[in-house]
Write an enzyme that holds these catalytic residues in place. Sequence first.
Site, PDB file in Angstrom:
ATOM      1  N   ASP A 298       0.932  -1.459  -0.179  1.00  0.00           N
ATOM      2  CA  ASP A 298      -0.001   0.026  -0.078  1.00  0.00           C
ATOM      3  C   ASP A 298       0.911   1.326  -0.091  1.00  0.00           C
ATOM      4  O   ASP A 298       2.126   1.015   0.171  1.00  0.00           O
ATOM      5  CB  ASP A 298      -0.886  -0.145   1.031  1.00  0.00           C
ATOM      6  CG  ASP A 298      -2.197   0.770   1.109  1.00  0.00           C
ATOM      7  OD1 ASP A 298      -3.512   0.364   1.738  1.00  0.00           O
ATOM      8  OD2 ASP A 298      -2.113   1.662   0.221  1.00  0.00           O
ATOM      9  N   GLU A 491     -10.737   7.045   4.288  1.00  0.00           N
ATOM     10  CA  GLU A 491      -9.591   6.302   5.015  1.00  0.00           C
ATOM     11  C   GLU A 491      -9.776   6.581   6.510  1.00  0.00           C
ATOM     12  O   GLU A 491     -10.827   6.983   7.211  1.00  0.00           O
ATOM     13  CB  GLU A 491      -8.323   6.469   4.610  1.00  0.00           C
ATOM     14  CG  GLU A 491      -8.253   5.889   3.344  1.00  0.00           C
ATOM     15  CD  GLU A 491      -6.551   5.773   2.777  1.00  0.00           C
ATOM     16  OE1 GLU A 491      -6.350   6.133   1.220  1.00  0.00           O
ATOM     17  OE2 GLU A 491      -5.903   5.183   3.297  1.00  0.00           O
TER      18      GLU A 491
HETATM   19  C1  GLC Z   1      -4.375   4.353  -0.064  1.00  0.00           C
HETATM   20  C2  GLC Z   1      -5.230   3.234   0.418  1.00  0.00           C
HETATM   21  C3  GLC Z   1      -5.410   2.149  -0.940  1.00  0.00           C
HETATM   22  C4  GLC Z   1      -5.314   2.673  -2.162  1.00  0.00           C
HETATM   23  C5  GLC Z   1      -3.747   3.321  -2.242  1.00  0.00           C
HETATM   24  C6  GLC Z   1      -3.341   4.163  -3.714  1.00  0.00           C
HETATM   25  O1  GLC Z   1      -3.801   4.656   1.060  1.00  0.00           O
HETATM   26  O2  GLC Z   1      -4.946   2.664   1.417  1.00  0.00           O
HETATM   27  O3  GLC Z   1      -6.698   1.514  -0.698  1.00  0.00           O
HETATM   28  O4  GLC Z   1      -5.324   1.866  -3.182  1.00  0.00           O
HETATM   29  O5  GLC Z   1      -3.506   4.122  -0.980  1.00  0.00           O
HETATM   30  O6  GLC Z   1      -4.184   5.304  -3.593  1.00  0.00           O
END
Ligand code: GLC
Length: 600
Positions: A298, A491
Amino acid sequence: MKTRILLFIIITALLTLNCSKQNTQTSASNNPSIDQKVETILSQMTLQEKAGQMTQVDRSAIQNIEDIKNYYLGSLLSGGGSAPNDNSPAGWADMYDNFQSEALKTRLKIPLIYGIDAIHGNNNVKGAVIFPHNIGMGCTWDPALVKKAAQVTAEEVAGTGINWTFSPCIAVARDIRWGRTYESFGETPEIQQMMAQAEVEGYQGTDLAASGSILACAKHFLGDGGTTGGIDQGNTQCDEATLRAIHLPGYISAIKSGVGSIMVSYSSWNGLKMSTNKYLLTDVLKNELGFKGFLVSDWGALYQLPGDFKTQIASAVNAGIDMVMVPTDYKGFISALISDVNSGAISMDRINNAVKRILTIKMEMGLFEHPFSNRSFTAQVGSSSHREIARECVRESLVLLRNDNNILPLKKNLSKIFVAGKNADDIGNQCGGWTISWQGSSGNTTTGTTILQAIKNAVSSSTQVTYSEDGNGASGSDAAVVVIGEIPYAEGKGDRTDLSISNEDYQTLLNVKKANIPTVVILISGRPMILDKILNLSDAIIAAWLPGTEGEGISDVIFGDYKPTGKLTHSWPRSMSQVPINYGDQNYDPLFPFKFGLTY
Ligand code: GLC
């Protein structure tokens, strides 16, 4: 609860057996000629070229476009809101093609793969159709429709040149205080399995190389929705049997559906960061379950790990992560990764396996043959036919929680309808987070139909529709529609300890109540909220979740063109003292139970 977990374990074990049996019969790819081509390229690659393939960079961090060639970068992404200056479908496709042209100037001409969070439509792109977020799609209990929505999203992504979505999120959200509850389909593995399969098949199609197919990414492995207190990126504390029973079945479905990538969660299991959990990432996911695609970390997740940068990289790559979403310091990452290989901290076998997985998927996507955008879908982005499918999703996502005296459906020819509430005429609020920007925002952020506009479009020419955000001015109307709830977040910024209706919304309803007319409440929210304050101020309540751009899906149901069919995928608590509350708990006594939903 124990018998239920036991049942899940038996089911999971049978699925795992079936899945691993199926997968051990295949090599890295189901296509021997792809295997051969990958081996050939791999044998020609330098360590620098291999390190580049394992590197994913946000478009905004590219200092010089020639770095794509000079550092052999294998992947770019657009994090939430990371859009080109020309945020039109053609602008995106031009951007993608420019980046791809640089990648193809490398010695081996290995094409880029470009990822984006198209999680409820191609939601970064102005004018794209925005679907209901997953919590609403889950409440449709209609996998065929969810698959159709994913197919449309795939076309609206492909139309912008992009070929990979970081979706489906198959979190099993067990605590609605979590800011990402709306990204999950619901609180049980049953709904996760159903929708994981639907979305993977919708995005990837029957042929990953087809022009309207894009690579899916099941996320976030494993247990992201089970953290204590619903704390985002927190710690999931449970034994392995429970972790497997509740959080794993959706991944087994996704793997059986051929998902090509899986994103590793920021969260921890019993105190160990998932990004360093070799047992789960390699022993379970890759070996036991036979996952043949590649694992991506991530956004910046490696920086959360113990130790210095080289140690963080070694622990994550050795655990099983194949591609690192750095996402900005690509020069530092590549240098540290190469240093880890030269020092023996990471074996060349591990590097080769990671690069083999990545190249295999790129070949199965047809990227070597068709590296550039296919503009045949570009004009389809935001099309009326796509909007009709999203409108159908909105209709089926609505859950009728209350309908005293059957005041719904309203008649279209009432003489006066009063509309109120902060979310009645705000496209940004009805889309929620992950819309145009990462966090989303209130206001007229993209093309769509607000709920107020939809009501005006639906009623007869003789009907007067009036509106006030604060609820004053309702007297004399035949009925009121009050649209309240949450404003956009994404988030951890959406983590809450209190999910009560806001004082602003409560005051709005009090103002409407003065008129003493039939009152319909539409709740725009990313999760169940505590309704105790408003239960005696409303005759009907519809949970509309985060419906996206097609507000007419709501007026279709309010005025009876379609009956409400949605059923809850989350238990609805009476108060915060009940949270977390899930189907199967002992002394289970929610305000509205799992799978509840009224109709006309
Ligand atoms: C974010 C999220 C993830 C996402 C990634 C790219 O922090 O946790 O779900 O796909 O970064 O944007």
